[in-house]
Design an enzyme around this catalytic site. Structure first.
Site, PDB file in Angstrom:
ATOM      1  N   ASN A  11      41.083 -62.448  22.640  1.00 18.38           N
ATOM      2  CA  ASN A  11      41.236 -61.203  21.887  1.00 18.38           C
ATOM      3  C   ASN A  11      39.844 -60.637  21.629  1.00 18.38           C
ATOM      4  O   ASN A  11      39.121 -61.118  20.767  1.00 18.38           O
ATOM      5  CB  ASN A  11      41.973 -61.480  20.571  1.00 18.38           C
ATOM      6  CG  ASN A  11      42.098 -60.241  19.709  1.00 18.38           C
ATOM      7  OD1 ASN A  11      41.867 -59.119  20.148  1.00 18.38           O
ATOM      8  ND2 ASN A  11      42.466 -60.449  18.457  1.00 18.38           N
ATOM      9  N   LYS A  13      39.079 -57.841  20.336  1.00 19.78           N
ATOM     10  CA  LYS A  13      39.027 -57.005  19.132  1.00 19.78           C
ATOM     11  C   LYS A  13      38.267 -55.707  19.442  1.00 19.78           C
ATOM     12  O   LYS A  13      38.387 -55.172  20.542  1.00 19.78           O
ATOM     13  CB  LYS A  13      38.444 -57.802  17.972  1.00 19.78           C
ATOM     14  CG  LYS A  13      39.187 -59.124  17.743  1.00 19.78           C
ATOM     15  CD  LYS A  13      38.764 -59.849  16.495  1.00 19.78           C
ATOM     16  CE  LYS A  13      39.533 -61.153  16.368  1.00 19.78           C
ATOM     17  NZ  LYS A  13      39.240 -61.864  15.097  1.00 19.78           N
ATOM     18  N   HIS A  95      48.641 -59.283  14.372  1.00 19.80           N
ATOM     19  CA  HIS A  95      47.417 -60.014  14.038  1.00 19.80           C
ATOM     20  C   HIS A  95      47.092 -59.784  12.569  1.00 19.80           C
ATOM     21  O   HIS A  95      47.335 -58.710  12.020  1.00 19.80           O
ATOM     22  CB  HIS A  95      46.265 -59.547  14.935  1.00 19.80           C
ATOM     23  CG  HIS A  95      45.065 -60.425  14.863  1.00 19.80           C
ATOM     24  ND1 HIS A  95      44.147 -60.349  13.832  1.00 19.80           N
ATOM     25  CD2 HIS A  95      44.626 -61.418  15.681  1.00 19.80           C
ATOM     26  CE1 HIS A  95      43.204 -61.238  14.030  1.00 19.80           C
ATOM     27  NE2 HIS A  95      43.458 -61.907  15.141  1.00 19.80           N
ATOM     28  N   GLU A  97      44.475 -59.143  11.109  1.00 17.40           N
ATOM     29  CA  GLU A  97      43.615 -57.987  10.855  1.00 17.40           C
ATOM     30  C   GLU A  97      44.410 -56.694  10.852  1.00 17.40           C
ATOM     31  O   GLU A  97      44.065 -55.752  10.128  1.00 17.40           O
ATOM     32  CB  GLU A  97      42.485 -57.958  11.893  1.00 17.40           C
ATOM     33  CG  GLU A  97      41.488 -59.095  11.691  1.00 17.40           C
ATOM     34  CD  GLU A  97      40.654 -59.438  12.906  1.00 17.40           C
ATOM     35  OE1 GLU A  97      39.901 -60.423  12.837  1.00 17.40           O
ATOM     36  OE2 GLU A  97      40.770 -58.726  13.929  1.00 17.40           O
ATOM     37  N   GLU A 163      47.592 -68.414  13.485  1.00 16.28           N
ATOM     38  CA  GLU A 163      46.199 -68.206  13.116  1.00 16.28           C
ATOM     39  C   GLU A 163      46.065 -68.254  11.600  1.00 16.28           C
ATOM     40  O   GLU A 163      46.350 -67.268  10.914  1.00 16.28           O
ATOM     41  CB  GLU A 163      45.708 -66.844  13.619  1.00 16.28           C
ATOM     42  CG  GLU A 163      45.600 -66.730  15.122  1.00 16.28           C
ATOM     43  CD  GLU A 163      44.755 -65.529  15.525  1.00 16.28           C
ATOM     44  OE1 GLU A 163      43.781 -65.721  16.254  1.00 16.28           O
ATOM     45  OE2 GLU A 163      45.074 -64.413  15.107  1.00 16.28           O
ATOM     46  N   GLY A 169      37.228 -66.387  12.399  1.00 20.32           N
ATOM     47  CA  GLY A 169      35.858 -65.917  12.343  1.00 20.32           C
ATOM     48  C   GLY A 169      35.004 -66.522  11.250  1.00 20.32           C
ATOM     49  O   GLY A 169      33.880 -66.079  11.016  1.00 20.32           O
ATOM     50  N   SER A 201      38.705 -69.733  14.930  1.00 14.18           N
ATOM     51  CA  SER A 201      37.435 -70.439  15.182  1.00 14.18           C
ATOM     52  C   SER A 201      37.554 -71.472  16.293  1.00 14.18           C
ATOM     53  O   SER A 201      37.007 -72.575  16.204  1.00 14.18           O
ATOM     54  CB  SER A 201      36.912 -71.089  13.894  1.00 14.18           C
ATOM     55  OG  SER A 201      36.608 -70.106  12.921  1.00 14.18           O
TER      56      SER A 201
END
Length: 239
Positions: A11, A13, A95, A97, A163, A169, A201
């Site tokens: 991904n 992003k 996701h 985010e 996730e 991250g 990560s």
């Protein structure tokens, strides 16, 4: 493709320009990793160019999000059909985010996953708990609630990506036991034919250990997917 073949999905992003084609070129030039499939999900501006270059290779291309409608007055949005037309084979939906930055609910993620299937593509549906939810002992309840609300009824052709939000991250990674517990709980809900990826990560140094966990059928990789060498290092952990 059964769950015995690992799916290593990158991904990207909001990263990547036309010059980033060199990283895809490096992936294509490298020997196909044993026992896994490579998927790169670049920003939408690069999907068509990446798909054209990757055609016939061991690398496939996907998208990072879509709207649930086929078309219409939705300025700035892209439909699953548009991404399919550009050459995507998978689309990430839900996701964390997107859920956090854009307020996407389970119902919205459900509609997007259905749209991906409608377009003949495979959704990669993301779920995961926050640090506060894990510390409160709510992880499995959150996971089951997200699955119940986000997965369209009767949809079997999908990929689930677990996730933990607190690990994305941050450099933090759940223990092998924690990953195993959550993936087993997901498997109990989705059944044997659905791939379950781990994300959060993932890097070359921990990929082999994570990919060896029962019911971990691959990885959804963020920052480490931007460089071909790192991405291939993660894929090497699948063999």
């Amino acid at each position: 493709m059964g769950t015995d073949v690992k799916l290593i999905a990158g991904n990207w992003k909001m990263n990547g320009l036309k010059a980033s084609l060199s990283e895809l070129e490096a992936l294509i030039a490298a020997p196909a990793p044993a026992g896994c499939e490579l998927l790169v999900c670049p920003p939408a501006t690069l999907i068509a160019a990446f798909a054209a270059r990757a055609a016939g290779s061991h690398v496939t291309i996907g998208g990072q999000d879509c709207h649930w409608q086929v078309s219409g007055a939705h300025t700035g949005d892209l439909s699953a059909e548009m991404l399919a037309d550009a050459g995507a084979g998978h689309i990430i939906v839900g996701h964390s985010e997107r859920r956090t930055d854009h307020g996407e609910t389970d119902a919205i993620v459900n509609a997007k996953a259905a749209a991906v299937a409608r377009a003949g593509l495979t959704p990669i549906l993301c779920i995961g708990e926050t640090l506060a939810q894990r510390e409160a002992g709510e992880t499995l309840a959150v996971i089951r609630r997200q699955l119940a609300g986000s997965v369209p009824e009767g949809l079997a052709a999908l990929v689930i990506a677990y996730e933990p939000v607190w690990a994305i991250g941050t450099g933090l990674t759940p223990t092998v036991a924690q990953v195993a517990e959550v993936h087993a709980a997901i498997r109990a809900v989705v059944g044997a034919g659905v791939k379950i990826l781990y994300g959060g990560s993932v890097k070359p140094s921990n990929a082999a250990e994570l990919l060896a966990v029962p019911h971990v059928d691959g990885a959804l990789v963020g920052g480490a997917s931007l460089k071909a060498a790192d991405f291939l290092g993660i894929a090497a952990g699948a063999s």
